[in-house]
Design a protein around this motif. Structure first.
Motif, PDB file in Angstrom:
ATOM      1  N   TYR A  59       0.854  -1.192   0.000  1.00 43.60           N
ATOM      2  CA  TYR A  59       0.000   0.000   0.000  1.00 43.60           C
ATOM      3  C   TYR A  59       0.882   1.232   0.000  1.00 43.60           C
ATOM      4  N   LYS A  60       0.790   2.012  -1.070  1.00 41.52           N
ATOM      5  CA  LYS A  60       1.670   3.184  -1.184  1.00 41.52           C
ATOM      6  C   LYS A  60       0.921   4.450  -0.794  1.00 41.52           C
ATOM      7  N   GLY A  61       0.777   4.658   0.501  1.00 42.09           N
ATOM      8  CA  GLY A  61       0.023   5.814   0.972  1.00 42.09           C
ATOM      9  C   GLY A  61       0.664   7.134   0.570  1.00 42.09           C
ATOM     10  N   SER A  62       1.992   7.139   0.502  1.00 37.19           N
ATOM     11  CA  SER A  62       2.680   8.407   0.232  1.00 37.19           C
ATOM     12  C   SER A  62       2.526   8.833  -1.224  1.00 37.19           C
ATOM     13  N   ALA A  63       2.039   7.926  -2.077  1.00 36.67           N
ATOM     14  CA  ALA A  63       1.915   8.273  -3.492  1.00 36.67           C
ATOM     15  C   ALA A  63       0.797   9.268  -3.735  1.00 36.67           C
ATOM     16  N   ASN A  64      -0.151   9.365  -2.803  1.00 31.50           N
ATOM     17  CA  ASN A  64      -1.299  10.221  -3.088  1.00 31.50           C
ATOM     18  C   ASN A  64      -1.805  11.050  -1.915  1.00 31.50           C
ATOM     19  N   ALA A  65      -1.145  10.982  -0.769  1.00 28.73           N
ATOM     20  CA  ALA A  65      -1.613  11.799   0.347  1.00 28.73           C
ATOM     21  C   ALA A  65      -0.450  12.121   1.279  1.00 28.73           C
ATOM     22  N   THR A  66      -0.539  13.248   1.971  1.00 27.59           N
ATOM     23  CA  THR A  66       0.555  13.669   2.846  1.00 27.59           C
ATOM     24  C   THR A  66       0.614  12.811   4.112  1.00 27.59           C
ATOM     25  N   TRP A  67       1.784  12.804   4.721  1.00 24.08           N
ATOM     26  CA  TRP A  67       1.946  12.073   5.984  1.00 24.08           C
ATOM     27  C   TRP A  67       0.979  12.624   7.029  1.00 24.08           C
ATOM     28  N   MET A  68       0.874  13.943   7.073  1.00 22.61           N
ATOM     29  CA  MET A  68       0.017  14.590   8.073  1.00 22.61           C
ATOM     30  C   MET A  68      -1.413  14.084   7.972  1.00 22.61           C
ATOM     31  N   SER A  69      -1.925  14.043   6.730  1.00 23.23           N
ATOM     32  CA  SER A  69      -3.326  13.685   6.563  1.00 23.23           C
ATOM     33  C   SER A  69      -3.565  12.220   6.886  1.00 23.23           C
ATOM     34  N   ARG A  70      -2.539  11.394   6.714  1.00 27.18           N
ATOM     35  CA  ARG A  70      -2.741   9.961   6.948  1.00 27.18           C
ATOM     36  C   ARG A  70      -2.519   9.569   8.398  1.00 27.18           C
ATOM     37  N   ASN A  71      -1.896  10.465   9.170  1.00 25.38           N
ATOM     38  CA  ASN A  71      -1.537  10.077  10.533  1.00 25.38           C
ATOM     39  C   ASN A  71      -2.094  11.024  11.584  1.00 25.38           C
ATOM     40  N   MET A  72      -3.312  11.516  11.326  1.00 28.52           N
ATOM     41  CA  MET A  72      -3.941  12.415  12.288  1.00 28.52           C
ATOM     42  C   MET A  72      -4.116  11.729  13.640  1.00 28.52           C
ATOM     43  N   ILE A  73      -4.307  10.416  13.624  1.00 32.37           N
ATOM     44  CA  ILE A  73      -4.516   9.715  14.888  1.00 32.37           C
ATOM     45  C   ILE A  73      -3.223   9.726  15.702  1.00 32.37           C
ATOM     46  N   ILE A  74      -2.072   9.615  15.043  1.00 34.98           N
ATOM     47  CA  ILE A  74      -0.793   9.624  15.770  1.00 34.98           C
ATOM     48  C   ILE A  74      -0.525  11.013  16.338  1.00 34.98           C
ATOM     49  N   GLY A  76      -2.636  13.319  16.795  1.00 34.05           N
ATOM     50  CA  GLY A  76      -3.706  13.641  17.738  1.00 34.05           C
ATOM     51  C   GLY A  76      -3.480  13.001  19.097  1.00 34.05           C
ATOM     52  N   LEU A  77      -3.097  11.716  19.101  1.00 37.57           N
ATOM     53  CA  LEU A  77      -2.863  11.042  20.382  1.00 37.57           C
ATOM     54  C   LEU A  77      -1.675  11.659  21.109  1.00 37.57           C
ATOM     55  N   ALA A  78      -0.661  12.079  20.330  1.00 36.09           N
ATOM     56  CA  ALA A  78       0.500  12.712  20.962  1.00 36.09           C
ATOM     57  C   ALA A  78       0.080  14.004  21.634  1.00 36.09           C
ATOM     58  N   VAL A  79      -0.775  14.779  20.975  1.00 36.80           N
ATOM     59  CA  VAL A  79      -1.247  16.030  21.572  1.00 36.80           C
ATOM     60  C   VAL A  79      -2.088  15.723  22.804  1.00 36.80           C
ATOM     61  N   LEU A  80      -2.888  14.657  22.731  1.00 32.89           N
ATOM     62  CA  LEU A  80      -3.714  14.286  23.880  1.00 32.89           C
ATOM     63  C   LEU A  80      -2.841  13.892  25.074  1.00 32.89           C
ATOM     64  N   ALA A  81      -1.779  13.121  24.780  1.00 36.50           N
ATOM     65  CA  ALA A  81      -0.860  12.728  25.849  1.00 36.50           C
ATOM     66  C   ALA A  81      -0.257  13.978  26.479  1.00 36.50           C
ATOM     67  N   PHE A  82       0.062  14.927  25.614  1.00 40.94           N
ATOM     68  CA  PHE A  82       0.616  16.179  26.129  1.00 40.94           C
ATOM     69  C   PHE A  82      -0.402  16.902  27.007  1.00 40.94           C
ATOM     70  N   LEU A  83      -1.655  16.895  26.583  1.00 45.53           N
ATOM     71  CA  LEU A  83      -2.692  17.578  27.379  1.00 45.53           C
ATOM     72  C   LEU A  83      -2.756  16.978  28.788  1.00 45.53           C
ATOM     73  N   CYS A  84      -2.589  15.655  28.858  1.00 45.47           N
ATOM     74  CA  CYS A  84      -2.610  15.011  30.172  1.00 45.47           C
ATOM     75  C   CYS A  84      -1.471  15.556  31.029  1.00 45.47           C
ATOM     76  N   LEU A  85      -0.282  15.643  30.428  1.00 45.50           N
ATOM     77  CA  LEU A  85       0.871  16.174  31.157  1.00 45.50           C
ATOM     78  C   LEU A  85       0.605  17.613  31.585  1.00 45.50           C
ATOM     79  N   HIS A  86       0.021  18.355  30.662  1.00 44.52           N
ATOM     80  CA  HIS A  86      -0.243  19.763  30.915  1.00 44.52           C
ATOM     81  C   HIS A  86      -1.251  19.918  32.066  1.00 44.52           C
ATOM     82  N   PHE A  87      -2.267  19.072  32.079  1.00 48.93           N
ATOM     83  CA  PHE A  87      -3.263  19.145  33.153  1.00 48.93           C
ATOM     84  C   PHE A  87      -2.619  18.808  34.486  1.00 48.93           C
ATOM     85  N   TYR A  88      -1.732  17.816  34.442  1.00 46.78           N
ATOM     86  CA  TYR A  88      -1.042  17.408  35.661  1.00 46.78           C
ATOM     87  C   TYR A  88      -0.142  18.539  36.156  1.00 46.78           C
ATOM     88  N   ASP A  89       0.518  19.196  35.217  1.00 49.85           N
ATOM     89  CA  ASP A  89       1.457  20.268  35.558  1.00 49.85           C
ATOM     90  C   ASP A  89       0.756  21.524  36.067  1.00 49.85           C
TER      91      ASP A  89
END
Ligand code: SF4
Ligand code: FES
Lengths: 192, 251
Positions: A59-74, A76-89
């Protein structure tokens, strides 16, 4: 602001932290929107993975779409993990001091405002926290690079004249805003 | 260029309920002038001669019109060349010694029937749920010029109508979303006065059917418009979203 003037940062923080409109109305709306956004996003992502039961051997995902658009879940989850840290801080201590201990003064025992002091304390001499912070904002930037313009398309706005402008503005926004936060963390890390 | 020898990795599956797996084949003496399907014909002849069962694949017009040829070639729907169907792909896009992956279009809503043949009747059901206009055509057809249509709208409707229902958009989408297809089918009516009668319900019904078939959701990666052999673009999805929102508001 915290980079330019400690006093300014203190005053604005105190205003935002005690103003009833911000605290009672905007904050709940923001929290609700964020929770709605990631719960719904994860649910849709789950549906999307279910929509293809047997995966491609090649599957050649990079042939027709950007990395950003294909990995919003990654990103997004990284930002969510950060939010947890931020709330804790910041957020949990803040709620604790203001609403559980009932100290709305925003002051330290010596009479100065505490906000700038607390902020600096979180970054100065904390290489791990600073790197996590920077990494999270890079992720946020990647998330927004796709997300900003994508949201217009989703509500049906696509126009040969304005869409290219929206994409450009979105790119500027997606880089400038996270970069601003990165600067805050780096300045406080290196300056103290 | 001299003739090519190729290694093909092809999905073989005996029937809808079989498990299926990738199998390697060698083909020799492939000319660069052959179309991809002719190369498959060469392989199948070879398989038949050696007593094996030929690879089943869909094809009909072999000129990019019918949309039946549906192969996922080296990780891309209809292979590496943009704006073409598999039948229009030529072997000059490959070189001697290449390994080529050939898989069926994959989506829960496109179940594999045999080898590379998938069942795309989910598209037909979406079309039936709203892709029509209610006009009485019995006997007294209106003069074409009785209903003036702005050139811009006519052109856009024509562009949308170019969709051949091949399913490459679904096959290539990481979410297996059918929104480009449905967007095109909705747009071709939404842009014309004849399509206004059902405009409140068309998008609602077609989207509901699309969801019921198990297609995924659009996250605007834009892969579909890159792989679409007919150049259907994302503005059709935006129009569908507008029609859908408009329909929801009007109730
Ligand atoms: S939109 Fe393009 S890729 Fe999708 S079915 Fe129609 S012609 Fe095929
Ligand atoms: S066989 Fe008809 S489009 Fe390819």
């Amino acid at each position: 602001m915290s980079v330019i003037s400690a006093d300014l940062f203190n005053n604005v923080s105190h205003f935002m932290g005690t103003n009833p409109v911000v605290q009672g109305l905007l904050q709940p709306i923001l929290i609700f929107s964020v929770v709605f956004h990631f719960v719904w996003g994860m649910y849709l992502e789950y549906q999307n993975t279910q929509a293809r039961e047997v995966k491609y051997a090649m599957y050649k995902g990079s042939a027709n779409a950007t990395w950003m658009s294909r990995n919003m879940i990654i990103s997004g989850l990284a930002v969510l993990a950060f939010l947890c840290l931020h709330f804790y801080d910041f957020w949990i201590p803040e709620i604790n001091v203001k609403y559980i201990q009932g100290d709305m003064s925003g002051k330290l025992p010596n009479g100065d405002y505490r906000y700038h002091e607390e902020l600096v304390h979180k970054f100065a001499g904390q290489p791990i926290r600073v790197s996590l912070y920077v990494l999270s904002f890079v992720m946020l930037s990647l998330h927004l690079l796709h997300g900003f313009q994508s949201s217009f398309q989703s509500v049906g706005f696509n126009n040969s004249k304005y869409t290219p402008i929206i994409k450009k503005l979105g790119n500027i926004f997606a880089i400038a805003v996270p970069a601003g936060f990165v600067v805050v963390a780096l300045v406080h890390f290196f300056a103290h | 260029m001299k003739d090519m020898n190729l290694t093909l990795k092809i999905w073989r599956q005996k029937g809808a309920n079989d498990k299926g797996k990738m199998i390697d084949y060698q083909v020799a003496g492939i000319s660069e002038h052959m179309s991809f399907l002719e190369m498959m014909d060469v392989l199948n002849e070879q398989l038949i001669n050696s007593g094996d069962s030929p690879v089943a694949f869909d094809h009909d017009c072999r000129e990019g019109i019918c949309g039946s040829c549906s192969m996922f070639i080296n990780g891309e729907a209809h292979g590496p060349v943009k704006g073409t169907t598999t039948c229009q792909l030529h072997m000059r896009s490959f070189k001697d010694g290449d390994t080529i992956y050939i898989e069926p279009f994959r989506a829960k809503a496109f179940p594999v029937l045999k080898d590379l043949v998938v069942d795309r009747s989910s598209f037909d059901r979406i079309q039936r749920s709203g892709g029509f206009i209610s006009v009485n055509t019995s006997g007294n057809t209106q003069d074409a010029n009785a209903l003036p249509i702005p050139k811009q709208d006519a052109d856009l409707a024509m562009d949308a109508a170019a969709c051949i229902g091949c399913g490459a958009c679904v096959a290539t989408c990481k979410n297996s979303s059918a929104m480009l297809f449905v967007g095109a089918k909705i747009s071709q009516y939404a842009l014309l006065p004849q399509g206004q009668v059902e405009s409140k319900t068309r998008a609602q019904n077609m989207v509901a059917q699309m969801d019921a078939e198990g297609f995924g959701n659009c996250t605007n990666t834009g892969a579909c418009e890159v792989e679409c052999p007919k150049g259907i673009d994302l503005s059709n999805i935006a129009r569908m979203n507008r029609e859908f929102l408009g329909g929801s508001l009007k109730g």
